[in-house]
Design an enzyme around this catalytic site. Structure first.
Site, mmCIF file in Angstrom:
data_model
loop_
_atom_site.group_PDB
_atom_site.id
_atom_site.type_symbol
_atom_site.label_atom_id
_atom_site.label_comp_id
_atom_site.label_asym_id
_atom_site.label_seq_id
_atom_site.Cartn_x
_atom_site.Cartn_y
_atom_site.Cartn_z
ATOM 1 N N HIS A 1 22.865 40.795 -30.969
ATOM 2 C CA HIS A 1 23.412 40.928 -30.223
ATOM 3 C C HIS A 1 24.778 42.315 -29.935
ATOM 4 O O HIS A 1 24.671 42.151 -31.028
ATOM 5 C CB HIS A 1 24.399 39.772 -29.832
ATOM 6 C CG HIS A 1 23.433 38.729 -29.358
ATOM 7 N ND1 HIS A 1 23.636 37.000 -29.622
ATOM 8 C CD2 HIS A 1 22.781 38.260 -28.769
ATOM 9 C CE1 HIS A 1 22.996 36.595 -29.021
ATOM 10 N NE2 HIS A 1 21.956 37.287 -28.713
ATOM 11 N N HIS B 1 26.270 32.621 -40.663
ATOM 12 C CA HIS B 1 25.707 32.209 -39.271
ATOM 13 C C HIS B 1 25.369 33.841 -39.469
ATOM 14 O O HIS B 1 24.197 32.951 -38.692
ATOM 15 C CB HIS B 1 26.979 31.387 -37.945
ATOM 16 C CG HIS B 1 28.336 30.866 -38.551
ATOM 17 N ND1 HIS B 1 27.716 29.888 -38.891
ATOM 18 C CD2 HIS B 1 29.290 31.366 -38.484
ATOM 19 C CE1 HIS B 1 28.781 28.871 -39.324
ATOM 20 N NE2 HIS B 1 30.112 29.777 -38.857
ATOM 21 N N THR C 1 27.035 32.433 -27.463
ATOM 22 C CA THR C 1 26.731 31.370 -28.414
ATOM 23 C C THR C 1 27.195 30.508 -29.555
ATOM 24 O O THR C 1 25.835 29.940 -29.963
ATOM 25 C CB THR C 1 24.806 32.423 -28.696
ATOM 26 O OG1 THR C 1 25.016 33.437 -29.193
ATOM 27 C CG2 THR C 1 24.479 32.903 -26.889
ATOM 28 N N THR C 2 27.729 31.037 -29.852
ATOM 29 C CA THR C 2 29.193 29.935 -30.780
ATOM 30 C C THR C 2 30.003 29.463 -30.270
ATOM 31 O O THR C 2 30.632 30.232 -29.538
ATOM 32 C CB THR C 2 29.070 31.253 -31.816
ATOM 33 O OG1 THR C 2 29.568 32.041 -31.769
ATOM 34 C CG2 THR C 2 28.143 31.663 -32.485
#
Length: 244
Positions: A128, A84, A195-196
């Site tokens: 992040h 990811h 955000t995942t």
């Protein structure tokens, strides 16, 4: 013990680092962001949440914000392509003190293009810095990159960037998280989510106002390894307020 296990599972979900989880969601196709909430009962917040991230930061209210209390002393431990993102793990020793709470830096990972936007502007890359306190609450510092001079910090990481998803490997070059911070730590703040998947809410988001540079080649190298964009679309602000 059960509480510790829940925290660890949540941290893995935040980073997308759990290998088994990698088969459950993606950034494209039927397992992409539009369908995350339908892939698992654990991901229901991706659909039902009202305070989701990322957002377009605009019309932020002027509020006296405390200066960020960052103490980063430990170097990066390992690097991994988790399918990811590219993620750097850290040993204990890097802390953010926020709201009288100490958060430990767990990892730094990247999204291209940026997930958050500032006044409608998207950046080619966003980092992040994911922190967690002892209760498993999250605080994320977001740093934007604009096209410019090659970034020395990224250069250290990209030299060992794994081309395929796999297990973490030890970093050979000394990398400190301060290598990816701008000189000014002025920031926007809002309450959001991971955000995942599982899109957990209650995340303290601190988006730095000033971007740092990365060369076009560095950004393209990341995109080549990822093979697709890895940013979740902008989410509704709803009743939230962004402050600066």
């Amino acid at each position: 013990m059960k509480k510790i296990l829940l925290v660890l599972i949540s941290l893995l979900a935040c980073s997308g680092a759990a290998h088994a989880d990698a088969t459950l969601w993606t950034y494209t196709g039927t397992e992409g962001p539009a369908n995350w909430g339908k892939l698992s009962p654990d991901y229901v917040m991706c659909d039902k949440g009202q305070n989701q991230s990322p957002i377009n930061i605009q019309k932020a209210l002027n509020t006296p914000l405390a200066r960020l209390q960052i103490r980063y002393t430990a170097a990066g431990k390992d690097i991994v392509n988790n399918g990811h993102s590219i993620q750097v793990g850290f040993a204990a020793g890097n802390t953010l003190t926020l709201d009288n709470t100490r958060f430990e830096l767990q990892q730094v990972h990247f999204h291209a293009p940026s997930e958050n936007e500032i006044e409608g502007k998207s950046y080619p890359l966003e980092a992040h810095f994911v922190h967690a306190d002892k209760q498993g609450h999250y605080a994320v510092i977001a740093v934007m990159f604009r096209i410019g001079k090659a970034n020395p910090g990224l250069a250290k990481l990209w030299r060992q960037m794994p081309g395929e998803a796999g297990k973490p490997t030890l970093l050979k070059d000394s990398f400190k998280p301060v290598d990816l911070l701008p000189k000014s730590l002025a920031y926007y703040r809002y309450s959001g989510s991971l955000t995942t998947p599982p899109c957990t809410e209650g995340v303290r988001w601190l988006v730095l106002k000033n971007p740092i540079t990365a060369s076009r080649g560095q950004i393209e190298a990341f995109e080549k390894v990822m093979k697709h964009h890895n940013n979740r679309p902008i989410q509704p602000l709803n009743a939230r307020v962004v402050v600066k």
